[in-house]
Design an enzyme around this catalytic site. Sequence first.
Site, short mmCIF file in Angstrom:
data_model
loop_
_atom_site.label_atom_id
_atom_site.label_comp_id
_atom_site.label_asym_id
_atom_site.label_seq_id
_atom_site.Cartn_x
_atom_site.Cartn_y
_atom_site.Cartn_z
CD GLU A 154 -1.37 4.88 4.74
OE1 GLU A 154 -1.98 4.06 5.14
OE2 GLU A 154 -0.86 5.86 5.52
CB CYS A 211 -5.13 -1.45 -1.78
SG CYS A 211 -6.63 -0.22 -0.82
CD GLU A 223 -5.21 -5.86 -1.20
OE1 GLU A 223 -4.44 -4.88 -1.09
OE2 GLU A 223 -6.19 -6.20 -0.30
CB CYS A 259 -10.82 -2.37 0.35
SG CYS A 259 -10.17 -1.98 -1.21
CG ASN A 313 -0.52 -0.32 2.51
OD1 ASN A 313 0.44 -0.96 2.70
ND2 ASN A 313 -1.03 0.69 3.49
#
Length: 160
Positions: A64, A73, A75, A112, A62
């Site tokens: 940010e 993210c 993934e 998510c 991830n």
Amino acid sequence: MKKQTISFEYQVYGSVEELGSQDQELMQAAIKARKDAYAPYSNFLVGAAVLLENGEVVIGNNQENASYPSGLCAERVAVFHAGAKFPGVVIKAIAITAMSKNHLVDTPAAPCGNCRQAISEYEFRQKAPIPILMMGEKGEVIKCKSLADILPLGFNNTYL
């Protein structure tokens, strides 16, 4: 009116060591990727590793941003990187692991909704399931046979 039920089976392993060797290697790659996550705001680090049909393993973590919606993210970093570097190569499996700098994450962390949708696109496009391995920092590992298991009634290009 008709009632229907959606359910699926998944496997629970007590630890990474209980996985088969290929799944262990994939999760270890995700754990390594997690260590380099950029998460100064949430302190929640996620690593992902994607196994491709050609044997390559592509990682993501991830990333940010001070403008929260601008991050990405682990993934999606991994699957988008795989799609860019190896276009058209089938994704055989994805491993995901998460940890917090604030507390122990000892339950598996699932993708998510945005990540589920992104992975679903690849699964639909390749017409083959993508098994998902999920874990926290330590403890149990959950393995689902397909992303479609955790995103039932998913949206795809047939609706467009």
